[in-house]
Design a protein around this motif. Structure first.
Motif, PDB file in Angstrom:
ATOM      1  N   TYR A  24       0.828  -1.200   0.000  1.00 39.42           N
ATOM      2  CA  TYR A  24       0.000   0.000   0.000  1.00 39.42           C
ATOM      3  C   TYR A  24       0.867   1.256   0.000  1.00 39.42           C
ATOM      4  O   TYR A  24       1.976   1.270   0.534  1.00 39.42           O
ATOM      5  N   THR A  26       0.519   5.537   0.577  1.00 36.07           N
ATOM      6  CA  THR A  26      -0.239   6.743   0.865  1.00 36.07           C
ATOM      7  C   THR A  26       0.073   7.735  -0.236  1.00 36.07           C
ATOM      8  O   THR A  26       1.173   8.289  -0.308  1.00 36.07           O
ATOM      9  N   MET A  38      -2.969  -2.032  -9.885  1.00 32.16           N
ATOM     10  CA  MET A  38      -3.893  -1.551  -8.862  1.00 32.16           C
ATOM     11  C   MET A  38      -4.872  -2.653  -8.460  1.00 32.16           C
ATOM     12  O   MET A  38      -5.521  -3.271  -9.298  1.00 32.16           O
ATOM     13  N   TYR A  41      -8.283   0.968  -3.913  1.00 35.12           N
ATOM     14  CA  TYR A  41      -7.806   2.216  -3.325  1.00 35.12           C
ATOM     15  C   TYR A  41      -8.903   2.887  -2.516  1.00 35.12           C
ATOM     16  O   TYR A  41     -10.101   2.691  -2.760  1.00 35.12           O
ATOM     17  N   TYR A  42      -8.464   3.669  -1.514  1.00 33.14           N
ATOM     18  CA  TYR A  42      -9.337   4.547  -0.747  1.00 33.14           C
ATOM     19  C   TYR A  42      -9.059   5.975  -1.195  1.00 33.14           C
ATOM     20  O   TYR A  42      -7.907   6.341  -1.445  1.00 33.14           O
ATOM     21  N   MET A  45      -8.685   9.120  -6.797  1.00 34.50           N
ATOM     22  CA  MET A  45      -7.503   8.916  -7.625  1.00 34.50           C
ATOM     23  C   MET A  45      -7.886   8.836  -9.089  1.00 34.50           C
ATOM     24  O   MET A  45      -9.028   8.517  -9.434  1.00 34.50           O
ATOM     25  N   ALA A  78      -0.360   7.168 -11.299  1.00 34.25           N
ATOM     26  CA  ALA A  78      -1.450   7.290 -10.329  1.00 34.25           C
ATOM     27  C   ALA A  78      -1.342   8.653  -9.652  1.00 34.25           C
ATOM     28  O   ALA A  78      -0.283   9.002  -9.119  1.00 34.25           O
ATOM     29  N   THR A  83      -5.191   6.090  -0.275  1.00 35.81           N
ATOM     30  CA  THR A  83      -4.343   4.912  -0.063  1.00 35.81           C
ATOM     31  C   THR A  83      -4.517   3.971  -1.243  1.00 35.81           C
ATOM     32  O   THR A  83      -5.627   3.506  -1.517  1.00 35.81           O
ATOM     33  N   LEU A  84      -3.425   3.694  -1.921  1.00 34.54           N
ATOM     34  CA  LEU A  84      -3.422   2.841  -3.111  1.00 34.54           C
ATOM     35  C   LEU A  84      -2.848   1.478  -2.736  1.00 34.54           C
ATOM     36  O   LEU A  84      -1.788   1.389  -2.113  1.00 34.54           O
TER      37      LEU A  84
END
Length: 251
Positions: A24, A26, A38, A41-42, A45, A78, A83-84
């Protein structure tokens, strides 16, 4: 049952707790990552192709750091906040920090890197070179080992090398004995016991704990770029070699 993920439990950049197969980030600045890496994510993006990002005024600084035309379609940028979470087909993911360094890595293993690193196409087919200071992520088939030259490595186990000269090919001719073995060598059949990459000088060699190459598409593309310059006899020879390899793989 594994802990349930939420952004508050994933600060900074690291492997998912207890999971070496997912990583992950940030995302407070752009990251360049392999297309398709990917997982989730949160936050907010967007993902743009590397070519689109090079043409964007916001990321025009990338133009001077990317010199790998054969690989432009393999990576995306990206951008945003959040958070990815990324992964690579269930392979181990390792994080590395370059500090004014020079590292060459197999392109199939290069998963993501910070835009501050300069990306060059290596003279060794299927490899990319990262130069500068920053973090990058590489996937591997099993944990990565670090070796100090002089060392010889099975080409299929090699992930990359840092701050040392490019390797040379080494062949153990004593392994190729007898008419059948010699014939197999002429047809290209081989293993790590017959052929190795020979590293000398100072530096570090990265080796995965397996002889399985993750992906050979980049080597195939490197060969394809040479075909237009071949004579008819050369093309026929390549065709014959490919047909022999197909027959061998079907056995």
């Amino acid at each position: 049952m594994s802990d349930i993920l939420n952004p508050g439990s994933l600060p900074g950049t690291d492997n998912i707790p207890g999971n070496s197969y997912a990583y992950y980030i940030t995302l407070d600045k752009p990251w360049i990552m392999s297309r398709g890496a990917m997982i989730a994510y949160y936050g907010q993006m967007q993902f743009r192709t590397l070519m689109q990002s090079l043409q964007s005024s916001a990321l025009s600084a990338l133009a001077g750091t990317i010199s790998a035309p054969m690989y432009m379609a393999d990576y995306v940028v990206a951008e945003g906040q959040g958070t990815l979470i990324i992964g690579d087909r269930g392979y181990d993911i390792n994080s590395f920090d370059l500090e004014d360094g020079n590292l060459t890595v197999r392109s199939a293993n290069l998963l993501a890197f910070e835009p501050g690193l300069q990306l060059n196409q290596s003279i060794v087919p299927g490899y990319l070179t990262l130069i500068g200071t920053g973090k990058f992520l590489a996937s591997s088939n099993g944990p990565v080992m670090f070796a100090e030259p002089p060392v010889r490595v099975d080409p299929e186990s090699l992930v990359g090398w840092a701050d040392c000269p490019s390797p040379s090919h080494h062949y153990d001719q004593s392994w190729i004995s007898g008419f059948m073995a010699a014939g197999a060598a002429m047809m290209g059949a081989g293993s790590g016991e017959e052929q190795q990459f020979d590293f000398t000088g100072a530096g570090t060699v990265l080796i995965q704990s397996s002889e399985k190459v993750l992906n050979d598409n980049d080597v195939v593309r490197a060969i394809e770029t040479q075909i237009p310059g071949l004579s008819q006899a050369g093309v026929q020879r390549i065709l014959a070699r490919a047909q022999a390899q197909i027959a061998q793989n079907q056995q």
